[in-house]
Design an enzyme around this catalytic site. Sequence first.
Site, short mmCIF file in Angstrom:
data_model
loop_
_atom_site.label_atom_id
_atom_site.label_comp_id
_atom_site.label_asym_id
_atom_site.label_seq_id
_atom_site.Cartn_x
_atom_site.Cartn_y
_atom_site.Cartn_z
N ALA A 161 0.80 -1.19 0.05
CA ALA A 161 -0.05 0.09 -0.03
C ALA A 161 0.88 1.27 -0.05
CB ALA A 161 -0.89 0.00 1.09
N GLY A 197 0.77 -4.98 0.96
CA GLY A 197 -0.47 -4.96 0.02
C GLY A 197 -0.40 -5.85 -1.35
N GLU A 236 -0.34 -9.48 -0.85
CA GLU A 236 -1.66 -9.51 -0.45
C GLU A 236 -2.53 -9.62 -2.02
OE1 GLU A 236 -1.72 -6.33 2.36
OE2 GLU A 236 -2.88 -7.81 3.60
N GLU A 262 4.28 -5.33 7.52
CA GLU A 262 3.74 -4.22 8.05
C GLU A 262 4.24 -4.05 9.46
OE1 GLU A 262 2.35 -6.57 6.33
OE2 GLU A 262 1.09 -5.75 4.44
N1 COA Z 1 4.62 3.33 -0.45
C1 COA Z 1 4.81 4.24 -1.19
N2 COA Z 1 6.03 4.37 -1.62
C2 COA Z 1 6.99 3.39 -1.86
C3 COA Z 1 6.60 2.39 -1.26
C4 COA Z 1 5.38 2.23 -0.53
N3 COA Z 1 4.79 0.92 -0.16
N4 COA Z 1 7.53 1.50 -1.71
C5 COA Z 1 8.44 2.09 -2.23
N5 COA Z 1 8.04 3.53 -2.43
C6 COA Z 1 8.69 4.52 -3.28
C7 COA Z 1 10.03 5.20 -2.57
O1 COA Z 1 9.49 5.92 -1.29
C8 COA Z 1 10.71 5.64 -3.67
O2 COA Z 1 10.01 6.73 -3.93
P1 COA Z 1 11.16 8.15 -4.01
O3 COA Z 1 11.82 7.73 -5.13
O4 COA Z 1 10.22 9.23 -4.38
O5 COA Z 1 12.04 8.23 -2.79
C9 COA Z 1 10.38 4.65 -4.83
O6 COA Z 1 9.14 3.83 -4.47
C10 COA Z 1 11.65 3.59 -4.88
O7 COA Z 1 11.81 2.98 -3.87
P2 COA Z 1 13.32 2.68 -2.76
O8 COA Z 1 12.92 2.52 -1.59
O9 COA Z 1 13.79 3.72 -3.08
O10 COA Z 1 13.62 1.40 -3.57
P3 COA Z 1 14.56 0.28 -3.10
O11 COA Z 1 15.05 -0.66 -4.18
O12 COA Z 1 15.88 0.99 -2.26
O13 COA Z 1 13.88 -0.64 -2.03
C11 COA Z 1 11.87 -1.76 -1.30
C12 COA Z 1 12.75 -1.40 -2.56
C13 COA Z 1 10.39 -2.50 -1.89
C14 COA Z 1 12.47 -2.64 -0.57
C15 COA Z 1 11.45 -0.50 -0.61
O14 COA Z 1 10.96 0.64 -1.12
C16 COA Z 1 10.72 -0.62 0.76
O15 COA Z 1 10.86 -1.20 1.62
N6 COA Z 1 9.12 -0.27 0.53
C17 COA Z 1 8.08 -0.31 1.35
C18 COA Z 1 7.69 -1.64 1.78
C19 COA Z 1 6.62 -1.90 2.73
O16 COA Z 1 6.75 -1.75 3.84
N7 COA Z 1 5.46 -2.23 2.33
C20 COA Z 1 4.44 -2.59 2.99
C21 COA Z 1 3.45 -1.32 3.16
S1 COA Z 1 2.10 -1.67 4.13
#
Ligand code: COA
Length: 256
Positions: free
Chosen positions: A66, A112, A115, A135
């Site tokens: 999400a 999400g 999910e 989460e």
């Molecule tokens: N919601 C909003 N934005 C998200 C996102 C999410 N769930 N997951 C990634 N993004 C955004 C990042 O903020 C970043 O945006 P920016 O360039 O404007 O800063 C962009 O996507 C790229 O992500 P980044 O974190 O730089 O890539 P990465 O390769 O270093 O890491 C992940 C990838 C997936 C490991 C990391 O983005 C992450 O941990 N995301 C959240 C995962 C999460 O907790 N999901 C559950 C949500 S309830």
Amino acid sequence: MELNTLLFSVENGIATITINRPDKMNALNKEVIADLSSAFDEVYTNKEIKSVILTGAGQKAFVAGADITEFIELDAAGGANIARIGQENVFNKIENCPKPVVAAVNGFALGGGCELAMCCHFRLASENAKFGQPEVNLGLIPGYGGTQRLTQLVGKGKAMEMCMTAQIADANEALAIGLVNHVTTLDALLQKATDILTIINTKSPMALSKIIACVNKAGKADGFETEINQFGECFGTPEMKEGVSAFLEKRKANFG
Ligand code: COA
């Protein structure tokens, strides 16, 4: 149908729906949820569509969860609302879709995203796919059905561990625990999904919709009764007559 956050195409009866926010790891914001709801309304009603591939744009993410940026202002009622709208309009709609829906998981499927993959009827993964329910790291729990569907797919102990530790499973671990059915290279992923759906698309659409309805009832009190009723409803239908006649006449069934 205007979809700002999705790509939607149909070829040979297979609709491919691609979540298209690759710069945000295809995170599910309100607009993506609304677009997915509209896209699956189209799948339900468009007779040209026999089955669906759901995937993410780019080479890094299926869906990384999400959209966390929408969370900070929410209170308890707002949080429940976001979960309810998503579950009713998208996740349950996909799970109960009368046409087969396959997730082609092409990278991160977190929160999400995991999910969303789990509400599809089955899942394929590319070698770089990663699955998890992180989460708990945000002081949250899964809200789009993760505690329920992950438990159904991998069992209570593994689901508890994944949700509690936020540990990420790679594609081969996901295969080993039954979260995905096949692992391919990233390049071969959509073709593998197409190959499987090309076989499925030759089968009786009526029977496929009943298989989905019955398997979705597995473990529920009315599961066996549902199967009895759905099995009975097949009899006398044109598709059942065609399937049985084709067998008796030693020819291939043509379900149209
Ligand atoms: N919601 C909003 N934005 C998200 C996102 C999410 N769930 N997951 C990634 N993004 C955004 C990042 O903020 C970043 O945006 P920016 O360039 O404007 O800063 C962009 O996507 C790229 O992500 P980044 O974190 O730089 O890539 P990465 O390769 O270093 O890491 C992940 C990838 C997936 C490991 C990391 O983005 C992450 O941990 N995301 C959240 C995962 C999460 O907790 N999901 C559950 C949500 S309830």
